[in-house]
Design an enzyme around this catalytic site. Structure first.
Site, PDB file in Angstrom:
ATOM      1  CE  LYS A  96      -4.402   0.715   0.240  1.00  0.00           C
ATOM      2  NZ  LYS A  96      -5.621  -0.235  -0.355  1.00  0.00           N
ATOM      3  CG  ASP A 136      -6.823   3.118  -1.184  1.00  0.00           C
ATOM      4  OD1 ASP A 136      -7.301   1.968  -1.137  1.00  0.00           O
ATOM      5  OD2 ASP A 136      -6.885   3.831  -0.102  1.00  0.00           O
ATOM      6  N   GLY A 208     -21.776   5.213  -3.096  1.00  0.00           N
ATOM      7  CA  GLY A 208     -20.665   5.672  -3.791  1.00  0.00           C
ATOM      8  C   GLY A 208     -20.478   4.580  -4.800  1.00  0.00           C
ATOM      9  CG  ASN A 209     -16.732   2.636  -7.315  1.00  0.00           C
ATOM     10  OD1 ASN A 209     -16.806   1.322  -7.016  1.00  0.00           O
ATOM     11  ND2 ASN A 209     -16.188   3.187  -8.494  1.00  0.00           N
ATOM     12  CB  ALA A 210     -18.255  -0.132  -3.088  1.00  0.00           C
ATOM     13  N   GLY A 211     -21.129   0.955  -3.429  1.00  0.00           N
ATOM     14  CA  GLY A 211     -22.630   0.810  -3.114  1.00  0.00           C
ATOM     15  C   GLY A 211     -23.649   1.147  -3.999  1.00  0.00           C
TER      16      GLY A 211
HETATM   17  P1  NAD Z   1     -17.188   6.490  -2.385  1.00  0.00           P
HETATM   18  O1  NAD Z   1     -16.332   7.720  -1.655  1.00  0.00           O
HETATM   19  O2  NAD Z   1     -17.314   6.372  -3.499  1.00  0.00           O
HETATM   20  O3  NAD Z   1     -18.626   6.285  -1.463  1.00  0.00           O
HETATM   21  C1  NAD Z   1     -18.633   6.163  -0.081  1.00  0.00           C
HETATM   22  C2  NAD Z   1     -20.025   6.466   0.320  1.00  0.00           C
HETATM   23  O4  NAD Z   1     -20.471   6.381   1.507  1.00  0.00           O
HETATM   24  C3  NAD Z   1     -20.724   7.954  -0.230  1.00  0.00           C
HETATM   25  O5  NAD Z   1     -22.084   7.807  -0.756  1.00  0.00           O
HETATM   26  C4  NAD Z   1     -20.768   8.643   1.087  1.00  0.00           C
HETATM   27  O6  NAD Z   1     -21.836   9.763   1.463  1.00  0.00           O
HETATM   28  C5  NAD Z   1     -21.238   7.647   2.037  1.00  0.00           C
HETATM   29  N1  NAD Z   1     -21.164   7.695   3.545  1.00  0.00           N
HETATM   30  C6  NAD Z   1     -20.242   8.324   4.062  1.00  0.00           C
HETATM   31  N2  NAD Z   1     -20.105   8.358   5.606  1.00  0.00           N
HETATM   32  C7  NAD Z   1     -21.626   7.455   5.468  1.00  0.00           C
HETATM   33  C8  NAD Z   1     -22.259   7.401   7.025  1.00  0.00           C
HETATM   34  N3  NAD Z   1     -21.954   7.622   7.997  1.00  0.00           N
HETATM   35  N4  NAD Z   1     -23.624   6.708   6.524  1.00  0.00           N
HETATM   36  C9  NAD Z   1     -23.890   6.137   5.497  1.00  0.00           C
HETATM   37  N5  NAD Z   1     -22.948   6.472   4.288  1.00  0.00           N
HETATM   38  C10 NAD Z   1     -21.943   7.246   4.310  1.00  0.00           C
HETATM   39  O7  NAD Z   1     -16.075   5.424  -1.768  1.00  0.00           O
HETATM   40  P2  NAD Z   1     -16.340   3.837  -2.402  1.00  0.00           P
HETATM   41  O8  NAD Z   1     -15.156   3.651  -3.223  1.00  0.00           O
HETATM   42  O9  NAD Z   1     -17.824   3.365  -2.768  1.00  0.00           O
HETATM   43  O10 NAD Z   1     -15.819   2.940  -1.209  1.00  0.00           O
HETATM   44  C11 NAD Z   1     -16.627   2.446  -0.068  1.00  0.00           C
HETATM   45  C12 NAD Z   1     -16.047   1.570   0.659  1.00  0.00           C
HETATM   46  O11 NAD Z   1     -15.606   0.286   0.147  1.00  0.00           O
HETATM   47  C13 NAD Z   1     -14.636   1.849   1.474  1.00  0.00           C
HETATM   48  O12 NAD Z   1     -14.414   1.429   2.919  1.00  0.00           O
HETATM   49  C14 NAD Z   1     -13.485   1.353   0.568  1.00  0.00           C
HETATM   50  O13 NAD Z   1     -12.309   1.338   1.098  1.00  0.00           O
HETATM   51  C15 NAD Z   1     -14.377   0.288   0.275  1.00  0.00           C
HETATM   52  N6  NAD Z   1     -13.743  -0.570  -1.002  1.00  0.00           N
HETATM   53  C16 NAD Z   1     -13.870   0.343  -2.158  1.00  0.00           C
HETATM   54  C17 NAD Z   1     -13.347  -0.211  -3.312  1.00  0.00           C
HETATM   55  C18 NAD Z   1     -13.715   0.325  -4.871  1.00  0.00           C
HETATM   56  O14 NAD Z   1     -13.043  -0.091  -5.637  1.00  0.00           O
HETATM   57  N7  NAD Z   1     -14.412   1.377  -4.964  1.00  0.00           N
HETATM   58  C19 NAD Z   1     -12.617  -1.440  -3.211  1.00  0.00           C
HETATM   59  C20 NAD Z   1     -12.268  -2.037  -2.040  1.00  0.00           C
HETATM   60  C21 NAD Z   1     -13.092  -1.491  -1.005  1.00  0.00           C
END
Ligand code: NAD
Length: 404
Positions: A96, A136, A208-211
């Site tokens: 990392k 990341d 966000g991206n994942a959700g």
């Molecule tokens: P992102 O920044 O695109 O999305 C994060 C989302 O969480 C946003 O919609 C934000 O408003 C919301 N959020 C923040 N605080 C919150 C709360 N208290 N309650 C509810 N929602 C809240 O990030 P992402 O890329 O989707 O990543 C999300 C998680 O997934 C992180 O833990 C990240 O480490 C993990 N992850 C992502 C990837 C990837 O490829 N995107 C890969 C591995 C792990």
């Protein structure tokens, strides 16, 4: 997330797997920790690259730009990557990197200069057969493109396999943008089939991206998304949300809470809804001793890193909630990063369906290897996932002669 939390967990696994002191030491020791100070317009920023374990192949892991990044966190995340690559069975170790910076305070020119300087500081330690960075938190395909370009300028040759998460035009892979969510859905579908569940309601924390991608894919697969949330709050409709509308509202108003055809609930209440699947995809430590007993979901799909505390894990296991742990559930991202590197090395690019089929094959296989262990002992699914990863790493260490 800190390094001590992870090493404590490894000690726990060590007792279960009867690991020797030597094995524990080799697992808990980072191979190399590189630091540098980068200067941009009179401001100085601390930068890091930790290559944690390289027994299974070149190290792999993202670069995080965040004001709270420090060496301890980078080390913890590098260790996690070693486990994640072992679970997905891609031929990598774990690494990392990071910079202690708030990128939102930089101009685009400063961001580019800082990113190029990260490469100038660490270029001797990375490379397609040594260590392959990726995006990341707050690092983007554009940043990967600048970094690849800087590396190629220093080396005097083209080297797209030095970094993944690149834009498609510069050797990125199709499907990389949705890979984390898609991989999670493949794992979830296997678990649902094993448990024989027929109910299809889902609540998703984080949009966000994942959700958001998980919501889209699950809805296409016939699941009913009844609740989603972001940092401003949560929305709930037992009949199911109109996802296209929710996405539109999120894009236009920056939050899902402005969607009208649903009840507004708190972020905490979303976690306790009576649904079949709960998908934490926002922050670490969302599920703790405070709320674990109130969780009614039958499966938790951890797309976020570290959303469940170890104490909450024990409660969930006692309550027969199946937790599909982060190092499996979100390993689709690193798996498609691996596919990107393979395509770069071959100079031959796959279509989207090929990437999806190969991702599915890898993650279904990983899930079933863990399920086999899980069905034969009383430990929870996370412990069994760690047992698999650690076994794979230690086998590689032994074969290299590092554990005499
Ligand atoms: P992102 O920044 O695109 O999305 C994060 C989302 O969480 C946003 O919609 C934000 O408003 C919301 N959020 C923040 N605080 C919150 C709360 N208290 N309650 C509810 N929602 C809240 O990030 P992402 O890329 O989707 O990543 C999300 C998680 O997934 C992180 O833990 C990240 O480490 C993990 N992850 C992502 C990837 C990837 O490829 N995107 C890969 C591995 C792990």
């Amino acid at each position: 997330m800190n390094f001590t939390t992870i090493t404590n967990f490894i000690d726990k696994i060590g007792k279960i797997a009867n690991l020797s002191e030597k094995e524990l030491k080799i697992l808990k020791t980072a191979r190399r920790e590189h630091t540098a100070e980068l200067k941009v317009n009179e401001n100085k920023y601390l930068a890091y690259r930790v290559q944690f374990n390289d027994a299974r192949g070149p190290t792999k892991g993202g670069i995080r730009y965040h004001p709270e990044v420090d060496l301890d966190e980078v080390k913890a995340l590098a260790f996690w990557m070693s486990l994640k690559t072992a679970v997905a069975d891609v031929p990598y170790g774990g690494a990392k990197g990071g910079i202690t910076v708030n990128p939102k305070e930089l101009t685009i020119q400063e961001l580019e200069e800082l990113s190029r300087k990260w490469i100038r500081a660490f270029h001797e330690h990375i490379g397609p057969t040594k260590d392959i960075p990726a995006p990341d938190v707050y690092t983007t395909p554009q940043i990967m493109a600048w970094m690849m370009d800087e590396y190629e300028k220093i080396k005097g040759e083209k080297s797209p396999g030095v970094i993944t998460g690149k834009p498609l035009e510069l050797g990125g892979s199709l499907v990389r943008d949705i890979a984390t969510a898609l991989g999670g859905v493949y794992v979830l579908k296997e678990a649902v089939a094993k448990l024989g569940l027929t109910e299809k309601t889902v609540a998703i924390q984080g949009f966000g991206n994942a959700g958001m991608n998980a919501a889209k894919i699950l809805s296409e697969e016939g699941y009913k998304i009844v609740a989603v949330s972001d940092s401003k709050g949560a929305i709930y409709n037992y009949e199911g949300l109109n996802l296209n509308e929710v996405i539109k509202v999120k894009q236009e108003t920056k939050s899902v809470v402005n969607y009208s055809n649903a009840e507004k609930i708190s972020n905490g209440d979303l976690l306790k809804l009576n649904v079949c699947v709960l998908v934490p995809s926002a922050l670490a430590n969302a599920i703790t001793v405070e709320n674990a007993n109130d969780i009614k979901a039958k499966i938790i799909l951890e797309l976020a890193n570290g959303p469940t505390t170890p104490e909450a894990d024990e409660i969930l296991h006692k309550n027969k909630v199946l937790v599909l742990p982060d190092i499996l559930a979100n390993s689709g991202g690193v798996t498609v990063s691996y596919f990107e590197w393979v395509q770069n090395n071959y100079g031959y690019y796959w279509d989207a369906q090929t990437v999806k089929d190969r991702l599915k094959e890898k993650l279904v296989k990983a899930f079933n290897s863990i399920w086999e262990k899980y069905s034969s002992n009383n430990y929870d699914f996370r412990i069994n996932t760690y047992l698999l990863a650690i076994d794979r790493i230690l086998k590689a260490e032994k074969l290299r002669g590092n554990l005499k």
